[in-house]
Scaffold this motif. Structure first.
Motif, PDB file in Angstrom:
ATOM      1  N   SER A  27      12.551  20.936  15.571  1.00  0.00           N
ATOM      2  CA  SER A  27      12.305  21.869  16.675  1.00  0.00           C
ATOM      3  C   SER A  27      11.326  21.305  17.711  1.00  0.00           C
ATOM      4  CB  SER A  27      11.764  23.192  16.122  1.00  0.00           C
ATOM      5  OG  SER A  27      10.575  22.954  15.382  1.00  0.00           O
ATOM      6  N   ASP A  28      10.730  20.147  17.433  1.00  0.00           N
ATOM      7  CA  ASP A  28       9.778  19.571  18.394  1.00  0.00           C
ATOM      8  C   ASP A  28      10.456  19.054  19.655  1.00  0.00           C
ATOM      9  OD1 ASP A  28       7.556  20.202  16.868  1.00  0.00           O
ATOM     10  OD2 ASP A  28       7.629  18.319  15.753  1.00  0.00           O
ATOM     11  N   ARG A  29      11.784  18.961  19.625  1.00  0.00           N
ATOM     12  CA  ARG A  29      12.483  18.642  20.882  1.00  0.00           C
ATOM     13  C   ARG A  29      12.136  19.675  21.955  1.00  0.00           C
ATOM     14  NH1 ARG A  29      17.126  20.452  23.244  1.00  0.00           N
ATOM     15  NH2 ARG A  29      18.046  19.037  24.765  1.00  0.00           N
ATOM     16  N   PRO A  35       9.808  13.960  26.428  1.00  0.00           N
ATOM     17  CA  PRO A  35       9.037  13.650  27.644  1.00  0.00           C
ATOM     18  C   PRO A  35       7.692  12.963  27.332  1.00  0.00           C
ATOM     19  CG  PRO A  35      10.017  15.823  27.820  1.00  0.00           C
ATOM     20  CD  PRO A  35      10.278  15.346  26.415  1.00  0.00           C
ATOM     21  N   LEU A  36       7.091  13.325  26.185  1.00  0.00           N
ATOM     22  CA  LEU A  36       5.866  12.620  25.787  1.00  0.00           C
ATOM     23  C   LEU A  36       6.163  11.144  25.533  1.00  0.00           C
ATOM     24  CD1 LEU A  36       2.902  12.498  24.824  1.00  0.00           C
ATOM     25  CD2 LEU A  36       3.715  13.219  22.563  1.00  0.00           C
ATOM     26  N   ARG A  80       3.344  26.161  22.800  1.00  0.00           N
ATOM     27  CA  ARG A  80       2.831  24.992  22.081  1.00  0.00           C
ATOM     28  C   ARG A  80       3.570  23.720  22.488  1.00  0.00           C
ATOM     29  NH1 ARG A  80       1.697  27.646  16.097  1.00  0.00           N
ATOM     30  NH2 ARG A  80       0.079  29.060  16.872  1.00  0.00           N
ATOM     31  N   ARG A  81       2.797  22.678  22.696  1.00  0.00           N
ATOM     32  CA  ARG A  81       3.350  21.396  23.131  1.00  0.00           C
ATOM     33  C   ARG A  81       2.892  20.304  22.182  1.00  0.00           C
ATOM     34  NH1 ARG A  81       7.238  22.501  26.027  1.00  0.00           N
ATOM     35  NH2 ARG A  81       7.189  20.536  27.176  1.00  0.00           N
ATOM     36  N   VAL A 108       1.509   7.395  21.437  1.00  0.00           N
ATOM     37  CA  VAL A 108       1.295   7.819  22.828  1.00  0.00           C
ATOM     38  C   VAL A 108       0.596   9.181  22.830  1.00  0.00           C
ATOM     39  CG1 VAL A 108       3.638   8.763  22.974  1.00  0.00           C
ATOM     40  CG2 VAL A 108       2.422   8.228  25.080  1.00  0.00           C
ATOM     41  N   VAL A 109      -0.281   9.337  23.809  1.00  0.00           N
ATOM     42  CA  VAL A 109      -0.994  10.600  24.009  1.00  0.00           C
ATOM     43  C   VAL A 109      -0.642  11.099  25.408  1.00  0.00           C
ATOM     44  CG1 VAL A 109      -3.254  11.741  24.089  1.00  0.00           C
ATOM     45  CG2 VAL A 109      -2.886   9.798  22.543  1.00  0.00           C
ATOM     46  N   ASP A 110      -0.360  12.385  25.521  1.00  0.00           N
ATOM     47  CA  ASP A 110      -0.038  12.975  26.823  1.00  0.00           C
ATOM     48  C   ASP A 110      -1.170  12.700  27.816  1.00  0.00           C
ATOM     49  OD1 ASP A 110       1.721  14.912  28.396  1.00  0.00           O
ATOM     50  OD2 ASP A 110      -0.266  15.811  28.569  1.00  0.00           O
TER      51      ASP A 110
END
Lengths: 166, 166
Positions: A27-29, A35-36, A80-81, A108-110
Motif C-alpha cells: 500500500s506504500d505506492r 516519487p520518493l 501519511r507519506r 533516499v530521503v525526501d
C-alpha cells in the motif's frame, strides 16, 4: 539514532518520535514511495498491478531482500507519506564457507525531510538486519561527497565502484 | 577477447584456444574451484555435500546468479583445473520501472595463469550476460589499482565503495 529497539531489528518496526521505520508494504505506492525514489534516480510510475508484481517478486526473496521505509506516522492516516527509504539485499557466496554479504542500495530521503536523521536511522537498521541474518560484511556504493554521511553509520572507505551503463 | 561467440552468451560455452569459459558445475569442486577463490579471500574447503548445497542454493536463483569459470580444457580430463572465475548476480529494483542491475563479484585468476587475459574474458562474458538479461547497468567494486584492468572491459569509475565488517 536516539534509541534502539530491544527487539529483533529484522522483525519489529521502530517508532521514534513522529516517524516509524518499518518494512515496505504494497500500500506504500499510495504514500509516495515511487516519487520518493525518483529523487534518487529515474523511477517512472507503476500501475497498482505493476507495483504489486514488483513487490511480490522482491518479497519472494524473503530475508534476502528487505526494503525499509520511514513513514510520517504523526500525520492523520490519509495524509501519511513515506519520507525515506533504503534497501538491503543479501548476496550468497562460496567464499567464507558459504558466506553472506549485505548490499545497501537505494537510500533516499525526501528533500523536505532532510536533516532529521531519517536516512541514518534507515541505514543503521539495515546494517543491524545484515548482522542479524549472518552477513560477514555490509557494503554500499556512494558518491565521494557521502563518505562522511555513511561514516556516521560505521562505514569506512574500501575501494572504488566501477560501472557500465547499457 | 580474441573472438566472440555468435550464440547467446547466457547459454553457450565459449572455447578460445586451450581454455573454455563455461558455467560452474558441481563437479568443479574437484577441479580446484575453492582453492582458486581462496586466492581472493578466505575460502575454507567445503565437503562435497556442503558444496552441493551451496551450489543448489545459488542455482535456485536461476538467471539471477551466474558463476562462470575458465577451465584448462587442453589438459587430459583428470588434470583439468579451474584457472579463473567470476560471478554475476542480478538485483531487481523498483527504480527504472522494475529495473535490473548486474553486480560482478568474486573475479579471480589463478596466480600461475595470470597475464593470459582469462579474467578479462570472464568479465566480458559476464557483462554480455548482464546486458542480455536486461540489466540497465552492471557494476563492480575493486581496489584503485584495478581501475585500468576493468577499464579494458568498458567500466568507468563511478563512486566509492564503503564497507562495515562484522
Amino acid at each position: 539514532m536516539a534509541s534502539r529497539s530491544p527487539e529483533s531489528a529484522a522483525s519489529v518496526a521502530e517508532t521514534d518520535g513522529s516517524v516509524q521505520i518499518r518494512h515496505l508494504e504494497v500500500s506504500d505506492r499510495e504514500k509516495g514511495f515511487l516519487p520518493l525514489l525518483s529523487q534518487l534516480s529515474a523511477c517512472p510510475e507503476l500501475t497498482a498491478s505493476e507495483f504489486a508484481a514488483c513487490f511480490a517478486d522482491l518479497a519472494a526473496l524473503g530475508d534476502d531482500h528487505v526494503i525499509l521505509v520511514a513513514e510520517d506516522s504523526a500525520a492523520s492516516a490519509p495524509e501519511r507519506r513515506i519520507l525515506a527509504t533504503g534497501c538491503l539485499f543479501v548476496e550468497r557466496k562460496f567464499l567464507r564457507g558459504g558466506g553472506k554479504v549485505g548490499h545497501v542500495e537505494d537510500v533516499v530521503v525526501d528533500a523536505a525531510a532532510r536533516g532529521r536523521g531519517l536516512g541514518l536511522r534507515v541505514v543503521r537498521r539495515l546494517v543491524e538486519i545484515a548482522k542479524e541474518v549472518g552477513c560477514y560484511k555490509v557494503i554500499l556504493d556512494c558518491t565521494p561527497e557521502l563518505r562522511a554521511y555513511y561514516a556516521k553509520c560505521g562505514f569506512v572507505e574500501k575501494g572504488v565502484q566501477m560501472a557500465i551503463y547499457f
